[in-house]
Design an enzyme around this catalytic site. Structure first.
Site, short mmCIF file in Angstrom:
data_model
loop_
_atom_site.label_atom_id
_atom_site.label_comp_id
_atom_site.label_asym_id
_atom_site.label_seq_id
_atom_site.Cartn_x
_atom_site.Cartn_y
_atom_site.Cartn_z
N THR A 19 0.82 -1.22 0.00
CA THR A 19 0.00 0.00 0.00
C THR A 19 0.86 1.27 0.00
OG1 THR A 19 -0.21 -0.49 2.35
CG2 THR A 19 -2.18 -0.74 1.03
N ARG A 23 8.96 -1.71 0.33
CA ARG A 23 9.72 -1.47 1.56
C ARG A 23 10.53 -2.69 1.92
NH1 ARG A 23 5.76 1.47 5.81
NH2 ARG A 23 5.30 3.21 4.43
N SER A 114 8.42 5.54 5.50
CA SER A 114 7.56 6.23 6.45
C SER A 114 8.17 6.27 7.85
CB SER A 114 6.18 5.56 6.46
OG SER A 114 5.27 6.34 7.19
N HIS A 115 7.49 5.64 8.79
CA HIS A 115 7.89 5.72 10.20
C HIS A 115 8.80 4.57 10.61
CE1 HIS A 115 4.36 3.43 9.36
NE2 HIS A 115 4.75 2.61 10.31
N LYS A 127 8.41 4.71 -3.48
CA LYS A 127 7.03 4.66 -3.99
C LYS A 127 6.87 5.65 -5.14
CE LYS A 127 5.61 7.51 -0.03
NZ LYS A 127 4.69 7.72 1.09
N ASP A 278 5.56 12.04 11.34
CA ASP A 278 6.38 10.83 11.19
C ASP A 278 7.55 11.02 10.22
OD1 ASP A 278 4.96 10.92 8.83
OD2 ASP A 278 4.93 8.74 8.63
N ASP A 280 8.23 10.56 7.03
CA ASP A 280 8.08 11.26 5.75
C ASP A 280 7.04 12.38 5.81
OD1 ASP A 280 6.07 9.34 6.06
OD2 ASP A 280 5.75 9.20 3.89
N ASP A 282 3.77 12.53 6.64
CA ASP A 282 2.35 12.46 6.28
C ASP A 282 1.44 12.15 7.47
OD1 ASP A 282 3.18 9.85 6.48
OD2 ASP A 282 2.44 9.20 4.51
N ARG A 283 2.01 11.74 8.58
CA ARG A 283 1.17 11.43 9.74
C ARG A 283 1.17 12.57 10.75
NH1 ARG A 283 1.69 4.99 11.15
NH2 ARG A 283 1.30 4.32 9.02
N THR A 345 -8.27 0.47 3.89
CA THR A 345 -7.08 1.13 4.43
C THR A 345 -6.13 1.53 3.31
OG1 THR A 345 -7.28 -0.10 6.48
CG2 THR A 345 -5.09 0.73 5.93
N GLU A 365 -7.47 6.06 11.02
CA GLU A 365 -7.18 5.94 12.44
C GLU A 365 -5.67 5.95 12.72
OE1 GLU A 365 -5.48 2.97 13.26
OE2 GLU A 365 -5.69 2.34 11.18
N LYS A 377 -1.96 11.95 2.75
CA LYS A 377 -2.24 12.51 4.06
C LYS A 377 -1.12 13.49 4.38
CE LYS A 377 -0.43 8.30 6.17
NZ LYS A 377 -0.86 6.99 5.67
N ARG A 497 -3.42 -6.41 13.30
CA ARG A 497 -4.04 -5.24 13.91
C ARG A 497 -5.45 -5.59 14.34
NH1 ARG A 497 -0.11 -1.79 12.74
NH2 ARG A 497 0.62 -1.41 10.63
C1 G1P Z 1 -0.60 1.47 7.86
C2 G1P Z 1 -1.87 2.11 8.37
C3 G1P Z 1 -2.67 2.64 7.21
C4 G1P Z 1 -1.81 3.60 6.39
C5 G1P Z 1 -0.51 2.92 5.99
C6 G1P Z 1 0.43 3.89 5.32
O1 G1P Z 1 -0.92 0.41 7.01
O2 G1P Z 1 -2.63 1.20 9.13
O3 G1P Z 1 -3.81 3.27 7.69
O4 G1P Z 1 -2.49 4.02 5.25
O5 G1P Z 1 0.14 2.41 7.14
O6 G1P Z 1 0.82 4.92 6.17
P1 G1P Z 1 -0.94 -1.12 7.48
O7 G1P Z 1 0.42 -1.39 8.05
O8 G1P Z 1 -2.00 -1.20 8.52
O9 G1P Z 1 -1.26 -1.86 6.23
ZN ZN Z 2 4.46 8.25 6.70
#
Ligand code: G1P
Ligand code: ZN
Length: 544
Positions: A19, A23, A114-115, A127, A278, A280, A282-283, A345, A365, A377, A497
Site C-alpha cells: 500500500t 519497503r 515512512s515511520h 514509492k 512521522d 516522511d 504524512d502522519r 485502508t 485511524e 495525508k 491489527r
Molecule cells: C498502515 C496504516 C494505514 C496507512 C498505511 C500507510 O498500514 O494502518 O492506515 O495508510 O500504514 O501509512 P498497514 O500497516 O496497517 O497496512
Molecule cells: Zn508516513
C-alpha cells in the site's frame, strides 16, 4: 564522457509494492541492480513520459542520497526532460504531492519507509506517485510488479553526480535537474489554506506549542512554517534536524514512540498544544494538556469545525474514512448532510474520491488526515488545521473534543498491534475467523451478540473497481465492533491489527479510560481470533 548504458540484469524476487510502495531492509536495497530494477520497472510501466518532469525526494533516511543519484542518472537515461529534486534530497510525502500538482509534473518518486526505523540496519522504501500527486493506483503497482519479474535490462548514465546541497539548475545528459527548496512551495500552499495572521496572533497572545519532528523530514518544514512564518518561539520545534537514522528513534507519532513529547504534554508545565509527525511527514498526532486526541476523533472534530478554516469556508463536499477508523466522522456527516465514504485502508482509495470532487476531507485511524489540497495525508497540514481551529475558538484542545463528544456521542476506540508475528500463523488466524463466520453470526459473548460478520469489500463509486479482503468485521450493533486486519506495510513477519470500537451517547459515561471502556471487547477479540494461542503472544506490542 557521459554515456547512456544499457545494463543487463535479472529479476529479484518479491519486488511487489504494498500500500505504501516497496519497503525492504536497506541491505536489500544495497544489492547491485536491486533499486535499478525497480526504478526501471516503474519507468517501463509508465506511458509517455518522454521530455516530461519528474519530482524526486525522500525523508532523509540512510541510503536516501545514493538512491537519488542513481534515480537521477536513470531518469536522464530513460528520457525524462527534467527532474525537480529537494535540496539535500529531502521532500516530505505531502510536499511531493503538492509539487507534482503545482508544476503539473508527470509524477514523482518518494524514497521513504515512512515511520519505520532507519540507518544501515533499518528500512528503506520507494514509492511512485502519479500526476494527480497521489499514490500509484493498483493497476500501476501491479504492472510494476509484473515488469520486475521479467526485467532483463535497465538504462542508466555512466556518470554524473549532482550536488544536492544547494538549490540550483544542473544538466545531466539531456535532462535538466533542478535542486529546489523543499519547503517553499509547501509553505506557500499552507499560507493559502489557513489563516496565518490569526495563528500569528494566537502565538503573540502567549499560546504555546511543542512540535516533535522526530529527527525526520518535517524538521525544516516545521522550523520555517511554525517558527519563522507563524512566530512560534524558537524551541517550539523539537528534534527538528533530520538525521539519517532518525536519531535511533522510531519516527511514528503515537503514544509509544513519541514518548518524550507525551511526557512533556502530560507534565506539570505542559504547553497548550502538542503535535508530532512521522518519518516522511504524512502522519500527525494531536495532543492537548494531558489529553490525547484519537486520530479518528480528530478527523470528526475537523469535519465539524471545517468552516473555521479559510479553505473550507463554504463547507465540505463530503468526507471519507478508512473502514477501521472509528465512525465519529459519520455522525458529523449525517448532521451536516454530506456524503461519508468508508474505504479500505490506504490513501490511494481516497484519491479517486478527491479527484472526483466527492470529498474534501478524509482520514485514517493510523494518524493520517488530509484534504483535497494534495493527494496524500499531510501531517503538518493537520497541525495547522488544529492551530487555526484553536486560534478561532480560543478553547483548550480537551474542551473542544469533550464538547464534540457531548454533541455527537463518543466512539471509544483502540487499536492493538501484534508486530512481527509469524506470517503463517497470522494468515491461519485470519482464515480461522473467516471459516467460522457461520457459527459466529448470532453468537452471544457476555452482554454482546454478534449481529453480522464479513470480510470488507469495497466498490469504488468513481471507477467501479472492487477490492476484496480488506479486513474482518465483527459487528455487535449500535456502533460496537471488532476489526481484524493484517498490515500491508511491515517488513518482518506479519503484523496483526485488532481495532475495537464502542459507541457511548451518554455524556455521563464518556470520561472512562479507553482500555477500561473496551475491556469486554478486548476479551472477546481474543476469544474470536484465538490470538494468544495462535500467535504465542500474551499482549499486544503497541496499543493506541
Ligand atoms: C498502515 C496504516 C494505514 C496507512 C498505511 C500507510 O498500514 O494502518 O492506515 O495508510 O500504514 O501509512 P498497514 O500497516 O496497517 O497496512
Ligand atoms: Zn508516513
Amino acid at each position: 564522457m557521459t554515456q547512456r548504458l544499457t545494463v543487463t540484469t535479472r529479476p529479484f524476487e518479491g519486488q511487489k509494492p504494498g500500500t505504501s510502495g516497496l519497503r525492504k531492509k536497506v541491505t536489500v536495497f544495497q544489492q547491485p541492480h536491486y533499486l535499478e530494477n525497480f526504478v526501471q520497472s516503474i519507468f517501463d510501466s509508465l506511458p509517455g513520459y518522454e521530455g516530461k518532469t519528474l519530482v524526486v525526494g525522500g525523508d532523509g533516511r540512510f541510503h536516501n542520497k545514493p538512491a537519488i543519484q542513481t534515480i537521477l542518472r536513470m531518469a536522464a537515461a530513460n528520457g525524462f526532460g527534467r527532474v525537480l529534486v529537494g535540496q539535500n534530497g529531502l521532500l516530505s510525502t505531502p510536499a511531493v504531492s503538492a509539487i507534482i500538482r503545482k508544476y503539473l509534473a508527470f509524477g514523482g518518486i518518494i524514497l521513504s519507509a515512512s515511520h519505520n526505523p532507519a540507518g544501515p540496519d533499518g528500512d528503506f522504501g520507494i514509492k511512485y506517485n502519479a500526476e494527480n500527486g497521489g499514490p500509484a493506483a493498483e493497476k500501476l503497482t501491479d504492472a510494476i510488479y509484473e515488469r520486475s519479474k521479467v526485467i532483463t535490462a535497465y538504462q542508466i548514465l555512466s556518470q554524473g553526480e549532482i550536488d544536492l546541497s544547494m538549490a540550483g539548475k544542473h544538466q545531466l545528459g539531456a535532462m535538466q535537474v533542478e535542486v529546489i527548496d523543499p519547503v517553499a512551495d509547501y509553505a506557500e500552499l499552507m499560507e493559502r489554506l489557513f489563516d496565518f495572521p490569526r495563528i500569528r496572533d494566537l502565538f503573540k497572545s502567549g499560546f504555546t506549542l511543542r512540535f516533535d519532528a522526530m529527527h525526520a523530514v518535517t524538521g525544516p518544514y516545521a522550523h520555517e512554517i511554525l517558527e519563522n512564518r507563524l512566530g512560534a518561539p524558537k524551541g517550539t520545534v523539537m528534534h527538528g534536524t533530520p538525521l539519517e537514522d532518525f536519531g535511533g528513534g522510531h519516527p511514528d507519532p503515537n503514544l509509544v514512540y513519541a514518548e518524550e513529547l507525551v511526557k512533556i504534554m502530560y507534565g506539570s508545565n505542559a504547553p497548550d498544544f502538542g503535535a508530532a509527525s512521522d518519518g516522511d511527514g504524512d502522519r500527525n498526532m494531536i495532543l492537548g494538556k494531558s489529553f490525547f486526541v484519537t486520530p479518528s476523533d480528530s478527523l470528526a472534530v475537523m469535519a465539524a469545525n471545517a468552516r473555521n478554516i479559510p479553505a473550507f469556508q463554504s463547507g465540505l463536499t463530503g468526507v471519507a474514512r478508512s473502514m477501521p477508523t472509528n465512525a465519529a466522522v459519520d455522525k458529523v456527516a449525517e448532521k451536516i448532510g454530506i456524503p461519508c465514504y468508508e474505504t479500505p485502508t490506504g490513501w490511494k482509495f481516497f484519491g479517486n474520491l478527491l479527484d472526483a470532487g466527492r470529498i474534501s476531507l478524509c482520514g485514517e485511524e493510523s494518524f493520517g488526515t488530509g484534504s483535497d489540497h494534495v493527494r496524500e495525508k499531510d501531517g503538518l497540514w493537520a497541525v495547522l488545521f488544529w492551530l487555526n481551529l484553536l486560534a478561532v475558538q480560543k478553547k483548550p484542545v480537551a474542551d473542544i473534543v469533550r464538547a464534540h463528544w457531548a454533541e455527537y456521542g463518543r466512539n471509544y476506540y483502540s487499536r492493538h498491534d501484534y508486530e512481527e508475528v509469524d506470517a503463517t500463523a497470522a494468515a491461519a488466524l485470519m482464515q480461522g475467523i473467516r471459516d467460522r463466520f457461520g457459527t459466529l453470526n448470532g453468537q452471544q459473548f457476555g452482554t454482546l451478540m454478534v449481529k453480522a460478520c464479513d470480510d470488507f469489500s469495497y466498490t469504488d463509486p468513481v471507477d467501479g473497481s472492487v477490492t476484496h479482503s480488506q479486513g474482518i468485521r465483527i459487528l455487535f450493533g449500535q456502533g460496537t465492533r471488532i476489526v481484524f486486519r493484517l498490515s500491508g506495510t511491515g517488513t518482518v513477519g506479519a503484523t496483526l491489527r485488532v481495532y475495537m470500537e464502542a459507541f457511548e451517547q451518554d455524556p455521563a459515561r464518556q470520561a472512562q479510560d479507553t482500555q477500561v471502556a473496551l475491556a469486554e471487547l478486548i476479551v472477546i477479540a481474543d476469544k474470536v481470533a484465538q490470538i494468544r494461542s495462535l500467535t504465542g503472544r500474551s499482549a499486544p506490542t503497541v496499543i493506541t
